[in-house]
Design an enzyme around this catalytic site. Structure first.
Site, PDB file in Angstrom:
ATOM      1  N   LYS A  47      41.790  18.731  29.490  1.00  0.00           N
ATOM      2  CA  LYS A  47      41.546  19.586  30.664  1.00  0.00           C
ATOM      3  C   LYS A  47      41.803  18.740  31.894  1.00  0.00           C
ATOM      4  CE  LYS A  47      40.089  23.805  31.658  1.00  0.00           C
ATOM      5  NZ  LYS A  47      40.134  25.053  30.909  1.00  0.00           N
ATOM      6  N   ASP A  74      44.111  27.613  34.709  1.00  0.00           N
ATOM      7  CA  ASP A  74      42.667  27.894  34.595  1.00  0.00           C
ATOM      8  C   ASP A  74      42.291  28.451  35.975  1.00  0.00           C
ATOM      9  OD1 ASP A  74      40.112  27.395  32.826  1.00  0.00           O
ATOM     10  OD2 ASP A  74      39.544  26.603  34.769  1.00  0.00           O
TER      11      ASP A  74
HETATM   12  N1  LIG Z   1      43.102  31.632  32.350  1.00  0.00           N
HETATM   13  C1  LIG Z   1      42.893  31.414  31.053  1.00  0.00           C
HETATM   14  O1  LIG Z   1      43.797  31.582  30.229  1.00  0.00           O
HETATM   15  C2  LIG Z   1      41.571  30.985  30.573  1.00  0.00           C
HETATM   16  C3  LIG Z   1      40.471  30.948  31.390  1.00  0.00           C
HETATM   17  N2  LIG Z   1      39.248  30.684  30.862  1.00  0.00           N
HETATM   18  C4  LIG Z   1      38.063  30.683  31.706  1.00  0.00           C
HETATM   19  O2  LIG Z   1      37.875  31.970  32.269  1.00  0.00           O
HETATM   20  C5  LIG Z   1      37.215  31.859  33.540  1.00  0.00           C
HETATM   21  C6  LIG Z   1      38.034  32.572  34.597  1.00  0.00           C
HETATM   22  O3  LIG Z   1      39.313  31.972  34.672  1.00  0.00           O
HETATM   23  P1  LIG Z   1      40.573  32.725  35.298  1.00  0.00           P
HETATM   24  O4  LIG Z   1      40.368  34.194  35.243  1.00  0.00           O
HETATM   25  O5  LIG Z   1      41.776  32.134  34.676  1.00  0.00           O
HETATM   26  O6  LIG Z   1      40.512  32.209  36.794  1.00  0.00           O
HETATM   27  P2  LIG Z   1      40.979  32.959  38.133  1.00  0.00           P
HETATM   28  O7  LIG Z   1      41.124  31.907  39.138  1.00  0.00           O
HETATM   29  O8  LIG Z   1      42.129  33.860  37.856  1.00  0.00           O
HETATM   30  O9  LIG Z   1      39.731  33.885  38.476  1.00  0.00           O
HETATM   31  C7  LIG Z   1      38.461  33.339  38.603  1.00  0.00           C
HETATM   32  C8  LIG Z   1      37.498  34.443  38.953  1.00  0.00           C
HETATM   33  O10 LIG Z   1      36.173  33.932  38.892  1.00  0.00           O
HETATM   34  C9  LIG Z   1      35.578  33.980  40.191  1.00  0.00           C
HETATM   35  N3  LIG Z   1      34.826  32.755  40.445  1.00  0.00           N
HETATM   36  C10 LIG Z   1      35.295  31.484  40.428  1.00  0.00           C
HETATM   37  N4  LIG Z   1      34.322  30.637  40.738  1.00  0.00           N
HETATM   38  C11 LIG Z   1      33.234  31.374  40.959  1.00  0.00           C
HETATM   39  C12 LIG Z   1      31.907  31.068  41.306  1.00  0.00           C
HETATM   40  N5  LIG Z   1      31.495  29.801  41.501  1.00  0.00           N
HETATM   41  N6  LIG Z   1      31.015  32.113  41.429  1.00  0.00           N
HETATM   42  C13 LIG Z   1      31.431  33.399  41.225  1.00  0.00           C
HETATM   43  N7  LIG Z   1      32.676  33.729  40.898  1.00  0.00           N
HETATM   44  C14 LIG Z   1      33.561  32.742  40.764  1.00  0.00           C
HETATM   45  C15 LIG Z   1      36.730  34.074  41.156  1.00  0.00           C
HETATM   46  O11 LIG Z   1      36.291  34.620  42.393  1.00  0.00           O
HETATM   47  P3  LIG Z   1      36.917  34.069  43.763  1.00  0.00           P
HETATM   48  O12 LIG Z   1      38.289  34.648  43.822  1.00  0.00           O
HETATM   49  O13 LIG Z   1      36.002  34.561  44.810  1.00  0.00           O
HETATM   50  O14 LIG Z   1      36.933  32.574  43.655  1.00  0.00           O
HETATM   51  C16 LIG Z   1      37.686  34.966  40.370  1.00  0.00           C
HETATM   52  O15 LIG Z   1      37.290  36.301  40.420  1.00  0.00           O
HETATM   53  C17 LIG Z   1      37.005  30.363  33.761  1.00  0.00           C
HETATM   54  O16 LIG Z   1      35.747  30.010  33.228  1.00  0.00           O
HETATM   55  C18 LIG Z   1      38.096  29.740  32.900  1.00  0.00           C
HETATM   56  O17 LIG Z   1      37.779  28.423  32.518  1.00  0.00           O
HETATM   57  C19 LIG Z   1      39.060  30.470  29.535  1.00  0.00           C
HETATM   58  C20 LIG Z   1      40.114  30.486  28.673  1.00  0.00           C
HETATM   59  C21 LIG Z   1      41.478  30.631  29.143  1.00  0.00           C
HETATM   60  O1  LIG Z   2      46.350  27.773  27.642  1.00  0.00           O
HETATM   61  C1  LIG Z   2      45.876  26.681  27.797  1.00  0.00           C
HETATM   62  O2  LIG Z   2      46.351  25.632  27.399  1.00  0.00           O
HETATM   63  C2  LIG Z   2      44.602  26.521  28.601  1.00  0.00           C
HETATM   64  C3  LIG Z   2      43.536  27.465  28.277  1.00  0.00           C
HETATM   65  C4  LIG Z   2      42.258  26.945  28.813  1.00  0.00           C
HETATM   66  O3  LIG Z   2      42.235  26.178  29.746  1.00  0.00           O
HETATM   67  C5  LIG Z   2      41.025  27.315  28.159  1.00  0.00           C
HETATM   68  O4  LIG Z   2      41.078  27.781  27.019  1.00  0.00           O
HETATM   69  O5  LIG Z   2      39.956  27.141  28.769  1.00  0.00           O
END
Ligand SMILES: NC(=O)C1=CN([C@@H]2O[C@H](COP(=O)(O)OP(=O)(O)OC[C@H]3O[C@@H](n4cnc5c(N)ncnc54)[C@H](OP(=O)(O)O)[C@@H]3O)[C@@H](O)[C@H]2O)C=CC1
Ligand SMILES: O=C(O)CCC(=O)C(=O)O
Length: 447
Positions: free
Chosen positions: A126, A166
Site C-alpha cells: 500500500k 484508493d
Molecule cells: N477503490 C478501490 O478499488 C478500493 C477501495 N477500498 C476502500 O474503500 C474506501 C473508499 O475508497 P474509494 O471509494 O476508492 O475512494 P474515493 O476517493 O473514490 O471516495 C472516498 C469516499 O469516502 C469519503 N471519505 C473519505 N474520507 C472520509 C472521512 N474521513 N470521513 C468521511 N468520509 C470520508 C469521501 O468523501 P469526500 O469526497 O468528502 O472526501 C468519498 O465519498 C476506502 O476505505 C478504500 O480503502 C477498498 C478496496 C478497493
Molecule cells: O486494486 C488494487 O491493487 C488496490 C485495491 C486496494 O487498494 C484495496 O483492496 O484496498
C-alpha cells in the site's frame, strides 16, 4: 484475551508506538490467528505472525511540485512493501491529508490477507501521500503525480510491486502516474492497475470493489435463504466503491436510501435509482462537488450536515467511505433498528468495538478484507490480461469476479463457522488468508 495474544500485542505495540490504526488491524488478526496457530503444530515456532507484522520494507520520500501560483509545495510519499510470499506486492495508493505511516501500514497488513483470499498470486502493499487532490486543478494533480512517480518508479515494476487506486486516486491519477512511469522507464508494462481501457485497463475494474461487496452480501444472505430484493440499504461514501455498491444493490432489487461524503449524508426515502446515481456520479466524478448538491436536483431528499447515515432504519448497511467511520454507538443503533447484515466496502470502517457489537448480536458481518476484495481481485485479472496482451469482455470479467467473491465467502465459512452454524467472518477471513501466506513462507524458508 489469552496471555499469548496479550504478549504478542504488547510486543507489536512497543515496536510501533503511536500507530493506532495499525495496532487495531493487528489485534483483530492476532485474536483469531494465534488460537489457530496454537492448534496447528505446523505453524508453531516459526514466528510467522511476527514476520507478517514486519514490513519487507518501507520507502518514504519527498514529493516537491509547483502549484498554479508558481509556489513550491512539499508532500510526503510512501510505499509499504508488506509481504511478497505469494506474489508481487499489490495494493492501492491513497492521496488524502490524513495519510500517515499508521494508516498505510494497517492498509498494507490487511491487503496481505485480502490478496491471499482472492486466490490470485499477489502479495500485500500500500502507499500514498498526504497530498489532498480536493480543490486542485487538473494540471496541479498531474504535476504532483509526475513528481510522486519520479521517485516511486525506482521501487516498483510489473513483477515487483503493482500499485493501483484508493481514496483520492482514481482513473485520472492512475493515468498521470502511468504516463510518467512510461516516460522514465521507456516501458509499456502492467505496472499499475485501474488503467484507462485504451491503455491496458480491464473492463469492470472501476465497478469491481462495489459490485464485489454486494456479491459478498448476496452470498451471506443466500446462506440464510434470503436475497437483496426489497431490502432497504444504507450506504456511506459517494466515491468509487460506494457508487458501484449502490448500482449493484439497486440492480438486485434493493432500495438504497443514503450516500455520504466527509461533509454529511443525503437521505432519499424513494431510493437512489439509476438516474439519481448517474447524477451523483456526475456531481462527484465530473464536477468534483459535494453530496449536499444532490438536493438541488432532488429536493424531496434531505441533507444532514456533518452527520453519518447509521441512524437511518435499514436491513443492510454497506460502509464504503473510510476507516473507523462506524463506532459502537452507531453499531448498536443499526442493530436496534433491525439491520441484520453489514458488508464493509471500505477498509476497516467499523471500529474494534463496533465489530464486537455486531458479533454479540449475531448478525451477518463481513470484514472489508473479505467483502471488498473484488477490487484487487479484478486488478489481478487486469495483470493477467496485460501479461497475455489481450482483453476479456465485461461479462467474462464479471463472471470471474462473482466466482472469486463466492469462493472467498466459502473460505470464510470453512474457517469461521461454529457448531451452531453462526459464521464469524472475521475469524474465517483471517485464518483463510493466513494459511496460504504462511504455507508459502514455510516453503521459502526464513528470509
Ligand atoms: N477503490 C478501490 O478499488 C478500493 C477501495 N477500498 C476502500 O474503500 C474506501 C473508499 O475508497 P474509494 O471509494 O476508492 O475512494 P474515493 O476517493 O473514490 O471516495 C472516498 C469516499 O469516502 C469519503 N471519505 C473519505 N474520507 C472520509 C472521512 N474521513 N470521513 C468521511 N468520509 C470520508 C469521501 O468523501 P469526500 O469526497 O468528502 O472526501 C468519498 O465519498 C476506502 O476505505 C478504500 O480503502 C477498498 C478496496 C478497493
Ligand atoms: O486494486 C488494487 O491493487 C488496490 C485495491 C486496494 O487498494 C484495496 O483492496 O484496498
Amino acid at each position: 484475551m489469552s496471555q499469548t495474544i496479550t504478549d504478542f500485542i504488547n510486543g507489536v505495540t512497543l515496536k510501533n508506538p503511536n500507530e493506532p490504526e495499525f495496532l487495531q488491524a493487528v489485534l483483530e488478526v492476532a485474536e483469531t490467528v494465534i488460537p489457530f496457530i496454537e492448534q496447528n503444530e505446523k505453524y508453531q515456532n516459526q514466528k510467522l505472525l511476527e514476520r507478517m507484522v514486519e514490513a519487507d520494507r518501507i520507502v518514504i520520500f519527498r514529493v516537491a511540485w509547483i502549484d498554479d501560483k508558481g509556489q513550491t509545495q512539499v508532500n510526503r510519499g510512501y510505499r509499504i512493501q508488506m509481504n511478497s510470499a505469494i506474489g508481487p506486492y499489490k495494493g492501492g495508493l491513497r492521496f488524502h491529508p490524513t495519510v500517515n505511516l499508521s494508516v498505510l501500514k494497517f492498509l498494507a497488513f490487511e491487503q496481505t490477507f485480502k490478496n491471499s483470499l482472492t486466490s490470485l498470486p499477489m502479495g500485500g502493499g500500500k502507499g500514498g501521500s498526504d497530498f489532498d487532490p480536493k480543490g486542485k486543478s487538473d494540471i496541479e494533480v498531474m504535476r504532483f503525480c509526475q513528481a510522486f512517480m519520479t521517485e516511486l518508479e525506482k521501487y516498483i515494476g510489473a513483477d515487483t510491486d503493482v500499485p493501483a487506486g484508493d481514496i483520492g486516486v482514481g482513473a485520472r491519477e492512475v493515468g498521470y502516474l502511468f504516463g510518467q512511469y512510461k516516460k522514465i522507464r521507456n516501458e509499456f508494462t502492467g505496472v499499475l492497475t485501474g488503467k484507462g481501457i485504451s491503455f491496458g485497463g480491464s473492463l469492470i475494474r472501476p465497478e469491481a470493489t462495489g459490485y464485489g461487496t454486494v456479491y459478498f452480501a448476496q452470498s451471506m444472505l443466500a446462506r440464510k435463504g434470503q436475497d437483496l430484493k426489497d431490502k432497504t440499504v444504507v450506504v456511506s461514501g459517494s466515491g468509487n466503491v460506494a457508487q458501484y455498491a449502490v448500482e449493484k444493490a439497486t440492480q438486485l432489487g434493493a432500495k438504497v436510501v443514503t450516500m455520504s461524503d466527509s461533509g454529511g449524508y443525503i437521505y432519499d426515502a424513494d431510493g437512489i435509482d439509476g438516474d439519481k446515481l448517474a447524477h451523483i456520479m456526475f456531481l462527484k466524478n465530473e464536477l468534483r462537488s459535494r453530496i449536499s448538491d444532490y438536493i438541488v436536483k432532488y429536493p424531496n431528499a434531505k441533507y444532514y450536515d456533518n452527520e453519518k447515515p447509521w441512524g437511518q432504519k435499514c436491513d443492510i448497511a454497506l460502509p464504503c467511505a473510510t476507516q473507523n467511520e462506524l463506532d459502537a454507538e452507531n453499531a448498536k443503533t443499526l442493530v436496534a433498528n433491525g439491520c441484520f447484515c453489514v458488508a464493509e466496502g471500505a477498509n476497516m470502517p467499523s471500529t474494534y468495538e463496533a465489530v464486537v457489537v455486531f458479533h454479540d448480536a449475531k448478525i451477518l458481518f463481513a470484514p472489508g478484507k473479505a467483502s471488498n476484495a473484488g477490487g484487487v481481485a479484478t486488478s489481478g485479472l487486469e495483470m493477467s490480461q496485460n501479461s497475455l496482451r489481450l482483453s476479456w469482455t465485461a461479462e467474462e470479467v464479471d463472471e470471474k469476479l462473482k466466482a472469486i467473491m463466492f469462493n472467498i465467502h466459502a473460505a470464510c465459512v470453512q474457517y469461521g463457522a461454529d457448531e451452531n452454524g453462526y459464521v464469524d467472518y472475521v475469524k474465517g477471513a483471517n485464518i483463510a488468508g493466513f494459511v496460504k501466506v504462511a504455507d508459502a513462507m514455510l516453503a521459502q524458508g526464513v528470509v
